[in-house]
Design a protein around this motif. Structure first.
Motif, PDB file in Angstrom:
ATOM      1  N   GLU A 180       0.861  -1.185   0.000  1.00  0.00           N
ATOM      2  CA  GLU A 180       0.000   0.000   0.000  1.00  0.00           C
ATOM      3  C   GLU A 180       0.895   1.232   0.000  1.00  0.00           C
ATOM      4  O   GLU A 180       1.722   1.404   0.911  1.00  0.00           O
ATOM      5  CB  GLU A 180      -0.888   0.022   1.230  1.00  0.00           C
ATOM      6  CG  GLU A 180      -1.740   1.274   1.318  1.00  0.00           C
ATOM      7  CD  GLU A 180      -2.470   1.427   2.635  1.00  0.00           C
ATOM      8  OE1 GLU A 180      -2.911   2.549   2.915  1.00  0.00           O
ATOM      9  OE2 GLU A 180      -2.589   0.449   3.381  1.00  0.00           O
ATOM     10  N   ILE A 181       0.747   2.060  -1.004  1.00  0.00           N
ATOM     11  CA  ILE A 181       1.507   3.308  -1.100  1.00  0.00           C
ATOM     12  C   ILE A 181       0.484   4.384  -1.455  1.00  0.00           C
ATOM     13  O   ILE A 181      -0.118   4.348  -2.526  1.00  0.00           O
ATOM     14  CB  ILE A 181       2.593   3.230  -2.187  1.00  0.00           C
ATOM     15  CG1 ILE A 181       3.511   2.025  -1.932  1.00  0.00           C
ATOM     16  CG2 ILE A 181       3.385   4.535  -2.231  1.00  0.00           C
ATOM     17  CD1 ILE A 181       4.383   1.666  -3.116  1.00  0.00           C
ATOM     18  N   SER A 182       0.276   5.303  -0.543  1.00  0.00           N
ATOM     19  CA  SER A 182      -0.745   6.330  -0.760  1.00  0.00           C
ATOM     20  C   SER A 182      -0.214   7.680  -0.302  1.00  0.00           C
ATOM     21  O   SER A 182       0.854   7.770   0.302  1.00  0.00           O
ATOM     22  CB  SER A 182      -2.034   5.965  -0.015  1.00  0.00           C
ATOM     23  OG  SER A 182      -1.776   5.812   1.356  1.00  0.00           O
ATOM     24  N   TYR A 183      -0.993   8.717  -0.586  1.00  0.00           N
ATOM     25  CA  TYR A 183      -0.614  10.042  -0.104  1.00  0.00           C
ATOM     26  C   TYR A 183      -1.852  10.860   0.219  1.00  0.00           C
ATOM     27  O   TYR A 183      -2.952  10.551  -0.213  1.00  0.00           O
ATOM     28  CB  TYR A 183       0.267  10.788  -1.128  1.00  0.00           C
ATOM     29  CG  TYR A 183      -0.445  11.289  -2.350  1.00  0.00           C
ATOM     30  CD1 TYR A 183      -1.062  12.546  -2.344  1.00  0.00           C
ATOM     31  CD2 TYR A 183      -0.501  10.542  -3.514  1.00  0.00           C
ATOM     32  CE1 TYR A 183      -1.706  13.023  -3.470  1.00  0.00           C
ATOM     33  CE2 TYR A 183      -1.136  11.014  -4.642  1.00  0.00           C
ATOM     34  CZ  TYR A 183      -1.743  12.255  -4.612  1.00  0.00           C
ATOM     35  OH  TYR A 183      -2.391  12.736  -5.725  1.00  0.00           O
ATOM     36  N   TYR A 184      -1.640  11.880   1.039  1.00  0.00           N
ATOM     37  CA  TYR A 184      -2.681  12.860   1.311  1.00  0.00           C
ATOM     38  C   TYR A 184      -2.045  14.231   1.323  1.00  0.00           C
ATOM     39  O   TYR A 184      -0.841  14.377   1.526  1.00  0.00           O
ATOM     40  CB  TYR A 184      -3.446  12.565   2.609  1.00  0.00           C
ATOM     41  CG  TYR A 184      -2.625  12.541   3.867  1.00  0.00           C
ATOM     42  CD1 TYR A 184      -2.426  13.694   4.626  1.00  0.00           C
ATOM     43  CD2 TYR A 184      -2.042  11.357   4.324  1.00  0.00           C
ATOM     44  CE1 TYR A 184      -1.676  13.680   5.781  1.00  0.00           C
ATOM     45  CE2 TYR A 184      -1.299  11.327   5.488  1.00  0.00           C
ATOM     46  CZ  TYR A 184      -1.122  12.495   6.219  1.00  0.00           C
ATOM     47  OH  TYR A 184      -0.370  12.464   7.385  1.00  0.00           O
ATOM     48  N   GLU A 185      -2.882  15.239   1.048  1.00  0.00           N
ATOM     49  CA  GLU A 185      -2.410  16.618   0.988  1.00  0.00           C
ATOM     50  C   GLU A 185      -2.638  17.322   2.286  1.00  0.00           C
ATOM     51  O   GLU A 185      -3.498  17.014   3.048  1.00  0.00           O
ATOM     52  CB  GLU A 185      -3.109  17.355  -0.152  1.00  0.00           C
ATOM     53  CG  GLU A 185      -2.775  16.753  -1.486  1.00  0.00           C
ATOM     54  CD  GLU A 185      -3.477  17.426  -2.657  1.00  0.00           C
ATOM     55  OE1 GLU A 185      -3.937  18.575  -2.534  1.00  0.00           O
ATOM     56  OE2 GLU A 185      -3.568  16.788  -3.704  1.00  0.00           O
TER      57      GLU A 185
END
Length: 87
Positions: free
Chosen positions: A82-87
């Motif tokens: 799982e590789i995700s991002y948020y701002e």
């Protein structure tokens, strides 16, 4: 102007977490990282699994996300990371 984001991934081995962190820092893809030990429960192969994992968060620019994602995948030992991002 480039937006700043926080990228996250999880792994179950401290040495893999260190390899990912060191690689991204050395390549100057991230400004810094934080590691937390967490207990995870999740579906895998039609069963509920659980384990202790290391959650890694990276501070970086949104324009670098694809390079970061590719670098993490090249080091990670999970079949599906799982590789995700948020701002």
């Amino acid at each position: 102007m480039d937006k700043y984001i926080v990228v996250t991934t999880l792994c179950d081995k401290e040495e893999i977490a260190d390899k990912i962190i060191n690689s991204l820092l050395e390549k100057k893809l991230v400004a810094g990282s934080q590691v937390s030990k967490v207990h995870s429960k999740y579906w895998w192969n039609n069963m509920i699994e659980e384990c202790d994992e290391y959650k890694i968060e990276f501070r970086t620019k949104k324009s670098l996300f694809k390079k970061i994602e590719n670098e993490i995948k090249s080091i990670h030992d999970y079949e599906v990371a799982e590789i995700s991002y948020y701002e």
